[in-house]
Scaffold this active site. Structure first.
Site, PDB file in Angstrom:
ATOM      1  N   TYR A 170      13.714  31.269   5.229  1.00 19.69           N
ATOM      2  CA  TYR A 170      12.479  31.872   5.410  1.00 19.69           C
ATOM      3  C   TYR A 170      12.139  32.254   6.867  1.00 19.69           C
ATOM      4  O   TYR A 170      12.434  31.393   7.649  1.00 19.69           O
ATOM      5  CB  TYR A 170      11.189  31.135   4.874  1.00 19.69           C
ATOM      6  CG  TYR A 170      10.915  30.942   3.427  1.00 19.69           C
ATOM      7  CD1 TYR A 170      10.931  32.448   2.642  1.00 19.69           C
ATOM      8  CD2 TYR A 170      10.954  29.842   2.920  1.00 19.69           C
ATOM      9  CE1 TYR A 170      10.648  32.433   1.250  1.00 19.69           C
ATOM     10  CE2 TYR A 170      10.634  29.966   1.299  1.00 19.69           C
ATOM     11  CZ  TYR A 170      10.758  31.115   0.852  1.00 19.69           C
ATOM     12  OH  TYR A 170      10.242  30.888  -0.730  1.00 19.69           O
ATOM     13  N   LYS A 209       0.706  -1.343   0.119  1.00 22.47           N
ATOM     14  CA  LYS A 209      -0.008  -0.048  -0.055  1.00 22.47           C
ATOM     15  C   LYS A 209       0.875   1.241   0.084  1.00 22.47           C
ATOM     16  O   LYS A 209       2.059   1.239   0.046  1.00 22.47           O
ATOM     17  CB  LYS A 209      -0.952   0.078   1.175  1.00 22.47           C
ATOM     18  CG  LYS A 209      -0.270   0.036   2.505  1.00 22.47           C
ATOM     19  CD  LYS A 209      -1.107  -0.177   3.952  1.00 22.47           C
ATOM     20  CE  LYS A 209      -0.151  -0.354   5.110  1.00 22.47           C
ATOM     21  NZ  LYS A 209      -0.993  -0.757   6.107  1.00 22.47           N
TER      22      LYS A 209
HETATM   23  C1  LIG Z   1      -0.332  -1.790   6.915  1.00 25.56           C
HETATM   24  C2  LIG Z   1      -0.889  -3.120   7.159  1.00 25.56           C
HETATM   25  C3  LIG Z   1      -0.087  -4.071   7.448  1.00 25.56           C
HETATM   26  C4  LIG Z   1       1.406  -4.068   7.496  1.00 25.56           C
HETATM   27  O1  LIG Z   1       1.920  -3.717   8.660  1.00 25.56           O
HETATM   28  P1  LIG Z   1       3.533  -3.453   9.144  1.00 25.56           P
HETATM   29  O2  LIG Z   1       3.655  -3.001  10.337  1.00 25.56           O
HETATM   30  O3  LIG Z   1       4.115  -2.348   8.032  1.00 25.56           O
HETATM   31  O4  LIG Z   1       4.052  -4.726   8.736  1.00 25.56           O
HETATM   32  C5  LIG Z   1      -0.633  -5.503   7.964  1.00 25.56           C
HETATM   33  N1  LIG Z   1      -2.167  -5.249   8.132  1.00 25.56           N
HETATM   34  C6  LIG Z   1      -2.798  -4.413   7.827  1.00 25.56           C
HETATM   35  C7  LIG Z   1      -4.526  -4.341   8.035  1.00 25.56           C
HETATM   36  C8  LIG Z   1      -2.243  -3.248   7.600  1.00 25.56           C
HETATM   37  O5  LIG Z   1      -3.144  -2.004   7.495  1.00 25.56           O
END
Ligand SMILES: *Cc1c(COP(=O)(O)O)cnc(C)c1O
Length: 370
Positions: free
Chosen positions: A264, A38
């Site tokens: 800035y 993701k």
């Molecule tokens: C993002 C996510 C993961 C991955 O988690 P990590 O800590 O990056 O390994 C796993 N399960 C769900 C439901 C998530 O939203």
């Protein structure tokens, strides 16, 4: 998206392969492995990561939103893709691209069921997401009966798995809380085995879950941050290899006199003679203002160079006093022993936020495994 070739995010697929094998080795051989890609592969390059995970033998991928999955399908990814947080607007696209939704509420289950019937789907794979204490997304244990009622005799959908998500698997202080979540998931698994007996597999663990609660691996694990080289654990981090390395170049050096201001809103005032370097990277590239005023530092020739004053949209100034460097020299924002986790921690945030914030203006360079 037009990109500068002087600020580059290197994506090391060899590091990804190493991390995958490291995590895989900690699991029972029959446990399936889902790679979480993701947020553009935690800010790296989701397509390159997904194709590599496919080649490495991962069993599943996950994205947060439907369009992220469509992008992977259009790039030729064939692995099953779980969409963790589908929204009503993209339900048809799920079916078109064979993306498998997590159904997490009465509303979304009903809506997807209607879509699947209208599209005359047969046995379309779906996953059930349960809340066991994170209190973010998911059905409750006592929804199982309602779900079973909705899906009784239903031929358009097939339940492929049921899962939940741990809230604090990285925090040893929350051990008791996590054990409670594991127990609560075990109760849900028992209910589902009874009321939705065709459900083939169950999963709970994220990266820190794999590392700290391996007994709760059930049939699959879902790893994101570990694949990208961060384990949320000072003992594990040295055993993983960061996939992303962000580098830029010095645009210009400035000699600053005592009492002069830099940037800035006069964000920095030199107490004595300083040399500063201006870099072609700013908050529009993902280096937020929180890193300014010495809350973050980059590295020049292996030496720490603090960010001074306010980070600008397209530029950042660092203090290179005493570091032998010249215009055009490389600057490491993170990577090579200067981890994104360290940079993030200094500014009170986490590697996840820093990595996923690197904007698409930054060119990606894929380094193949060799
Ligand atoms: C993002 C996510 C993961 C991955 O988690 P990590 O800590 O990056 O390994 C796993 N399960 C769900 C439901 C998530 O939203």
């Amino acid at each position: 998206m037009p990109q500068s070739r002087d600020t580059v995010l290197e994506i090391d697929l060899g590091a990804l392969a190493h991390n995958y094998r490291f995590l895989r080795d900690r699991l029972r051989p029959e446990t399936r492995f889902l790679g979480v890609v993701k947020a553009y592969g935690y800010g790296s390059d989701s397509l390159a990561i997904a194709l590599k995970l496919e080649a490495l033998g991962a069993d599943y991928l996950a994205v947060a939103f439907t369009d992220e999955g469509t992008f992977l399908r259009e790039g030729g990814v064939r692995l099953p893709i779980l969409v963790l947080h589908p929204q009503p607007s993209g339900l048809d696209d799920l079916i078109t691209h064979r993306l498998e939704p997590a159904l997490y509420s009465l509303r979304i289950l009903k809506m997807f069921l209607e879509t699947a019937r209208r599209r005359e789907a047969r046995g379309f794979p779906v996953h059930l997401k349960f809340n066991t204490g994170l209190n973010r997304l998911g059905f409750w244990e006592n929804d199982v009966e309602w779900i079973a009622g909705q899906l009784e005799g239903e031929s358009s959908l097939t339940i492929r798995s049921a899962f939940s998500h741990l809230a604090a698997s990285d925090d040893p202080g929350s051990n008791t809380f996590t054990q409670r979540q594991i127990k609560s998931f075990a109760a849900i698994v028992a209910d589902i085995r009874e009321q939705l007996p065709g459900t083939p597999f169950f999963h709970l663990l994220n990266t820190s879950g794999i590392l700290n609660f391996p007994d709760a691996q059930w049939d699959m694990v879902r790893s994101g941050i570990g694949l990208y080289g961060y384990g949320n654990d000072p003992e594990v981090d040295p055993l993983l290899r960061p996939v992303a390395r962000l580098r830029t170049r010095i645009s210009q050096l400035h000699k600053i006199e005592p009492g002069e201001w830099v940037g800035y809103n006069k964000g920095y005032r030199a107490a004595d003679f300083r040399t500063t370097a201006t870099l072609p990277i700013g908050h529009a590239d993902g280096i937020g203002r929180i890193y300014g005023k010495e809350h973050g530092a980059f590295h020049v020739r292996g030496k720490r160079a603090p960010i001074i004053g306010n980070v600008c949209m397209d530029m950042t100034m660092i203090d290179v006093t005493g570091i032998p460097c010249k215009e055009g020299d490389e600057v490491v924002v993170f990577g090579n022993g200067h981890s994104a986790e360290d940079l993030a921690r200094g500014a009170g945030t986490i590697s996840y936020e820093l990595l996923t914030g690197i904007s698409r203006r930054v060119a990606r360079e894929i380094l193949e495994e060799h």
